[in-house]
Design a protein around this motif. Structure first.
Motif, PDB file in Angstrom:
ATOM      1  N   VAL A  13       1.512   6.751   1.777  1.00 40.55           N
ATOM      2  CA  VAL A  13       2.495   7.867   2.392  1.00 40.55           C
ATOM      3  C   VAL A  13       3.107   8.361   1.460  1.00 40.55           C
ATOM      4  O   VAL A  13       3.242   9.675   1.466  1.00 40.55           O
ATOM      5  CB  VAL A  13       3.209   6.865   3.486  1.00 40.55           C
ATOM      6  CG1 VAL A  13       4.348   7.816   3.976  1.00 40.55           C
ATOM      7  CG2 VAL A  13       2.325   6.617   4.807  1.00 40.55           C
ATOM      8  N   GLN A  14       4.008   7.678   0.423  1.00 41.37           N
ATOM      9  CA  GLN A  14       4.926   8.329  -0.517  1.00 41.37           C
ATOM     10  C   GLN A  14       3.991   9.493  -1.170  1.00 41.37           C
ATOM     11  O   GLN A  14       4.443  10.536  -1.589  1.00 41.37           O
ATOM     12  CB  GLN A  14       5.004   7.300  -1.482  1.00 41.37           C
ATOM     13  CG  GLN A  14       6.256   6.194  -0.988  1.00 41.37           C
ATOM     14  CD  GLN A  14       7.441   7.319  -0.389  1.00 41.37           C
ATOM     15  OE1 GLN A  14       7.867   7.890  -0.909  1.00 41.37           O
ATOM     16  NE2 GLN A  14       7.958   6.538   0.926  1.00 41.37           N
TER      17      GLN A  14
ATOM     18  N   VAL B 136       1.918  -2.824   1.056  1.00 36.73           N
ATOM     19  CA  VAL B 136       2.318  -1.840   0.129  1.00 36.73           C
ATOM     20  C   VAL B 136       1.487  -0.702  -0.349  1.00 36.73           C
ATOM     21  O   VAL B 136       1.885   0.426  -0.505  1.00 36.73           O
ATOM     22  CB  VAL B 136       2.215  -2.900  -1.196  1.00 36.73           C
ATOM     23  CG1 VAL B 136       2.319  -2.037  -2.630  1.00 36.73           C
ATOM     24  CG2 VAL B 136       3.399  -3.923  -1.023  1.00 36.73           C
ATOM     25  N   VAL B 137      -0.091  -0.896  -0.060  1.00 35.92           N
ATOM     26  CA  VAL B 137      -0.948   0.191  -0.020  1.00 35.92           C
ATOM     27  C   VAL B 137      -0.629   1.054   0.895  1.00 35.92           C
ATOM     28  O   VAL B 137      -0.567   2.482   0.341  1.00 35.92           O
ATOM     29  CB  VAL B 137      -2.383  -0.322   0.131  1.00 35.92           C
ATOM     30  CG1 VAL B 137      -3.337   0.846   0.272  1.00 35.92           C
ATOM     31  CG2 VAL B 137      -2.699  -1.193  -0.904  1.00 35.92           C
TER      32      VAL B 137
ATOM     33  N   VAL C 216      -2.861 -10.759   1.701  1.00 37.71           N
ATOM     34  CA  VAL C 216      -3.523  -9.609   2.330  1.00 37.71           C
ATOM     35  C   VAL C 216      -2.476  -8.822   2.955  1.00 37.71           C
ATOM     36  O   VAL C 216      -2.660  -7.659   2.637  1.00 37.71           O
ATOM     37  CB  VAL C 216      -4.493 -10.070   3.052  1.00 37.71           C
ATOM     38  CG1 VAL C 216      -5.665  -8.932   3.494  1.00 37.71           C
ATOM     39  CG2 VAL C 216      -5.690 -10.888   2.037  1.00 37.71           C
ATOM     40  N   MET C 217      -1.645  -9.458   3.874  1.00 38.37           N
ATOM     41  CA  MET C 217      -0.849  -8.646   4.741  1.00 38.37           C
ATOM     42  C   MET C 217       0.029  -7.668   3.749  1.00 38.37           C
ATOM     43  O   MET C 217       0.346  -6.852   4.104  1.00 38.37           O
ATOM     44  CB  MET C 217      -0.187  -9.429   5.740  1.00 38.37           C
ATOM     45  CG  MET C 217       0.905  -8.760   6.609  1.00 38.37           C
ATOM     46  SD  MET C 217       0.048  -7.794   7.732  1.00 38.37           S
ATOM     47  CE  MET C 217      -0.267  -9.005   8.755  1.00 38.37           C
TER      48      MET C 217
ATOM     49  N   LEU D 276      -7.432   0.013   6.816  1.00 41.53           N
ATOM     50  CA  LEU D 276      -6.380  -0.992   6.588  1.00 41.53           C
ATOM     51  C   LEU D 276      -5.865  -1.803   7.636  1.00 41.53           C
ATOM     52  O   LEU D 276      -5.466  -2.894   7.496  1.00 41.53           O
ATOM     53  CB  LEU D 276      -5.258  -0.316   5.858  1.00 41.53           C
ATOM     54  CG  LEU D 276      -5.748   0.542   4.462  1.00 41.53           C
ATOM     55  CD1 LEU D 276      -4.495   1.609   4.106  1.00 41.53           C
ATOM     56  CD2 LEU D 276      -5.734  -0.585   3.405  1.00 41.53           C
ATOM     57  N   GLY D 277      -5.846  -1.177   8.722  1.00 45.71           N
ATOM     58  CA  GLY D 277      -5.256  -1.860  10.102  1.00 45.71           C
ATOM     59  C   GLY D 277      -6.083  -3.158  10.408  1.00 45.71           C
ATOM     60  O   GLY D 277      -5.467  -4.168  10.731  1.00 45.71           O
ATOM     61  N   ALA D 278      -7.305  -3.098  10.211  1.00 40.35           N
ATOM     62  CA  ALA D 278      -8.446  -4.193  10.607  1.00 40.35           C
ATOM     63  C   ALA D 278      -8.231  -5.120   9.374  1.00 40.35           C
ATOM     64  O   ALA D 278      -8.221  -6.407   9.817  1.00 40.35           O
ATOM     65  CB  ALA D 278      -9.704  -3.765  10.469  1.00 40.35           C
TER      66      ALA D 278
END
Length: 199
Positions: free
Chosen positions: A182-183, A176-177, A170-171, A154-156
């Motif tokens: 995390v939630q 959001v993902v 996209v950002m 996801l970072g990439a």
């Protein structure tokens, strides 16, 4: 990436955290010199920022994985960063076990190993599960940073497409993902804590 590094972190961080408790003054087998060495190792590991650590251990990463690019190579620095973090969480959780329960086990002749597994780990299980939850969430954050340095994930996606190509959508979706992920992990962790807490 996060899953594999979590497994490695638990397998190595749990015994390290238990060793910190067992060898501490007043522990089941006090060993001040060993305890000091372990504590210093843990403190040094926790004090190095992840980005710096990832770059600093590139030779080790290449030695273990044969590459310094891709998600497999990121598992090495992720685990190296998370192991001391989780070990300290384990230490804090186990220290909260009532000394009377350990003394009762000693009085009935339980072995040190039996006390560690049957009393310390068992009684600290809710806190240990909470520690695993915190560690997984921390690893998600670390993995996003690793993605910015060529580890994919996801970072990439956020950096290569959302930032460098000015694709704001996209950002936003990536953020959001990560938030949803995390939630969900936190909710699952809280549920497991309630299931294993028999107090």
């Amino acid at each position: 990436m996060t899953g594999l590094s979590t497994v490695i972190t638990i397998l190595l961080g749990l015994p390290l955290g238990l060793a910190l408790v067992v060898t501490a003054p007043g522990g089941l087998r006090p060993a001040p010199a060993l305890n000091t060495v372990l504590s210093v190792v843990v403190n040094v590991g926790r004090s190095i920022p992840f980005i710096i650590l990832m770059v600093a251990i590139l030779p080790l990463t290449r030695l273990l994985t044969g590459t310094t690019y891709g998600w497999r190579s990121a598992v090495v620095p992720l685990a190296v960063a998370a192991i001391p973090f989780f070990a300290r969480l384990v230490e804090n959780a186990v220290r909260e076990v009532a000394p009377g329960k350990v003394e009762a086990a000693q009085m009935v002749g339980a072995s040190r190993l039996g006390i560690v597994g049957g009393v310390l780990v068992r009684e600290a299980l809710p806190a240990l599960v909470g520690g695993v939850t915190v560690t997984v969430i921390t690893l998600i954050s670390y993995s996003a940073m690793a993605g910015a340095l060529g580890a994919e994930g996801l970072g990439a996606l956020a950096v290569n497409h959302g930032y460098q190509r000015f694709q704001t959508d996209v950002m936003v979706v990536t953020v959001v993902v990560i938030i949803v992920l995390v939630q969900l992990i936190q909710m699952l962790g809280d549920r497991v804590v309630r299931l294993v807490d028999h107090r």
